[in-house]
Design an enzyme around this catalytic site. Structure first.
Site, PDB file in Angstrom:
ATOM      1  N   HIS A 436       0.815  -1.211   0.000  1.00 40.64           N
ATOM      2  CA  HIS A 436       0.000   0.000   0.000  1.00 40.64           C
ATOM      3  C   HIS A 436       0.851   1.265   0.000  1.00 40.64           C
ATOM      4  CE1 HIS A 436       0.573   1.013   4.327  1.00 40.64           C
ATOM      5  NE2 HIS A 436       0.627  -0.288   4.504  1.00 40.64           N
ATOM      6  N   CYS A 455       2.357  -5.005   7.064  1.00 41.12           N
ATOM      7  CA  CYS A 455       2.111  -4.776   5.642  1.00 41.12           C
ATOM      8  C   CYS A 455       3.293  -4.036   5.025  1.00 41.12           C
ATOM      9  CB  CYS A 455       0.815  -4.003   5.448  1.00 41.12           C
ATOM     10  SG  CYS A 455      -0.666  -5.003   5.749  1.00 41.12           S
TER      11      CYS A 455
END
Length: 544
Positions: A436, A455
């Site tokens: 992301h 992440c």
């Protein structure tokens, strides 16, 4: 050996019974005589006794009527024996423990086999050794899941039946050669292993550099030590200069690039630490990387187009036909055990433009709930959501809730300050890991980028999106920004899903230039090396 069945007079041995059961359908000699009788050779009985609980091996020998694969007198059997011993002799070259396969013991067993039974036992010893070595060389000797909780890989084992069928039907040497992982990365790692072994056998890289910092313009014994070590490492051509000149500056830059450091040409603490690392330690990293490469030796391949994220290199790459077509810096999970990014492979199916951030439960109860209990207005950029998806007011406070009883979820709506930035890239998985954007762009200037909750944050997420969308639209940038400008959370499917491989390589190669080395930020490679050493892998000084 002849067994006769007369009513209740004798019992058939378990091995002979197995041979009879497995070979009857293939036309084994069975004759009716006072009931019936049959012949089971000592060789076949020994093979049957050694089958154990492996139905694939049993089925293979059944289909060939228990005839030998290795121990026959024909030229093909001899070729198989020769090919097996030849590749077993290369076990050390592949970073595999030669003692695990005991080639000398196997040779001795073959040489002393005189009776049919002894040949049968040698036959099965050959088969077991072949299958063990084939699996080890193709997909690794360790079970990744037992080494570290963050390594989520399952070994890509080929079926025993497939391994034996290829040997039965193909050229033995070609079959053995095909066991070696066919990636260019594996070949280059193996070459580096042999080069390091040769260098270690000839004195290594010499004395370490006794300095805290050296820079252009310096001179003296420490600079000479730096020059000599870089020459032995292969980063600098031999010369007699004793000053930190342009040649030495360029060599230091090459070292820095090969170790993921800022290539400023100044030998500071990080650079000298990389230069002073012993070749034996680098050799361990290469051997571990070869084992890891075997774990990723997938029968179906990694995908003509795939995304490769080397966690400890802090980069995400798009690979097309094994060529780099896009690259961006990344931030990975923190070293804290609860925040480390796991290693696994999955399939990217879509991206979400203008994403909401749904806060993981672990972050809610560990970080945000304590703040909300003392101050209901805390973390006001996050919405508190009930089970029906409604936003909950904060007026009643949250002091009555514990980590186990807190009934709400938390969400950050799309916007410029969203923790996921403007886009996230999804390869749905049980670990809730994805790639992301991030508003924390300053983190990409750091050399060691371990700051996330697990992440993977990307430095150039828009360009990453364009590269993915270019396969399905003539105007990927325009499509992306039309959706982005709406401000609405929008899912965009990838018409051709892309495999994603999250890997961890402290040693990795490039088509041209030196092998790269990175720090073992999670300590996983140290665990792998310890496990390999327990299996008998040892550092070896190369032959002159």
């Amino acid at each position: 050996m002849k067994f006769e069945f007369l009513a209740g007079s004798r019992r058939l041995t378990r091995a002979a019974a197995l041979v009879l059961a497995l070979t009857a359908a293939q036309g084994s000699p069975v004759a009716a005589q006072d009931g019936f009788s049959f012949t089971v050779t000592a060789f076949k009985q020994a093979v049957a006794e050694s089958l154990g609980d492996n139905p694939e091996v049993a089925a293979f020998y059944r289909t060939r009527g228990f005839e030998p694969l290795w121990t026959g007198a024909d030229d093909l059997s001899a070729a198989r024996r020769s090919a097996l011993f030849e590749i077993l002799g290369m076990a050390d070259d592949h970073g595999l423990p030669a003692r695990r396969y005991d080639a000398e013991g196997l040779m001795a067993q073959l040489a002393t086999a005189r009776t049919g039974r002894e040949r049968g036992l040698a036959e099965m010893a050959m088969t077991r050794t072949y299958l063990l070595f084939a699996h080890d060389l193709q997909s690794g000797i360790l079970d990744p899941g037992t080494l570290d909780a963050g390594i989520k890989r399952v070994l890509p084992r080929r079926p025993d039946s497939e391994q034996l069928a290829k040997l039965d039907n193909g050229d033995p040497r070609a079959v053995m050669r095909a066991l070696v992982p066919a990636t260019a990365e594996y070949s280059r790692l193996m070459r580096e292993k042999l080069l390091l072994e040769h260098r270690i056998a000839h004195g290594g890289w010499g004395d370490t550099v006794p300095a805290a910092k050296l820079e252009p313009g310096d001179s003296g014994p420490a600079v000479v030590a730096l020059r000599d070590r870089l020459v032995r490492m292969g980063h600098l051509k031999p010369h007699l200069g004793a000053s930190y000149d342009s040649r030495l500056t360029e060599a230091v830059r090459r070292v820095q690039e090969a170790h993921g450091l800022e290539p400023d040409g100044v030998a500071g603490a990080s650079t000298l630490r990389a230069i002073n690392t012993a070749p034996e330690e680098r050799l361990q990293s290469v051997i571990v990387a070869m084992e890891r490469e075997r774990w990723l030796n997938l029968p179906e391949g990694r995908g003509k187009r795939h995304i490769l994220v080397n966690l400890v290199d802090f980069h995400a790459r798009i690979m097309d036909d094994d060529k780099l077509t896009f690259e961006t810096r990344s931030v990975i999970g923190h070293q804290d055990p609860d925040r480390r990014t796991p290693e696994f492979s999955d399939l990217m199916t879509h991206m979400v433009i203008n994403p909401s951030w749904y806060v993981p439960r672990s972050i809610i109860v560990k970080e945000y709930l304590p703040m909300l209990r003392s101050n209901p207005g805390a973390v006001s950029h996050l919405q508190i959501i009930d089970a029906r998806g409604r936003v909950v007011g904060r007026g009643n406070g949250f002091g009555q809730y514990s980590a186990s009883s807190f009934p709400f979820s938390m969400r950050q709506p799309p916007g410029p300050k969203n923790a996921l930035g403007s886009v996230k890239f999804m390869f749905p998985n049980q670990y809730n890991i994805y790639l992301h954007d991030t508003p924390s762009q300053h983190l990409f200037k750091e050399e060691v980028r371990t700051y996330s909750h697990g992440c993977i944050r990307l430095d150039d997420p828009h360009d990453f999106a364009y590269a993915l969308l270019a396969r399905q639209t003539d105007d990927p940038q325009g499509l992306f920004h039309r959706i982005l400008n709406t401000g609405a959370e929008t899912r965009v499917n990838l018409e051709q899903p892309v495999p994603v491989h999250l890997i961890y390589r402290t040693a990795f190669t490039q088509a041209k230039g030196p092998v790269n080395y990175r720090a073992d930020v999670y300590g996983r490679d140290a665990l792998i090396w310890q496990a390999l050493a327990r299996q008998g892998v040892a550092l070896r000084a190369g032959r002159s």
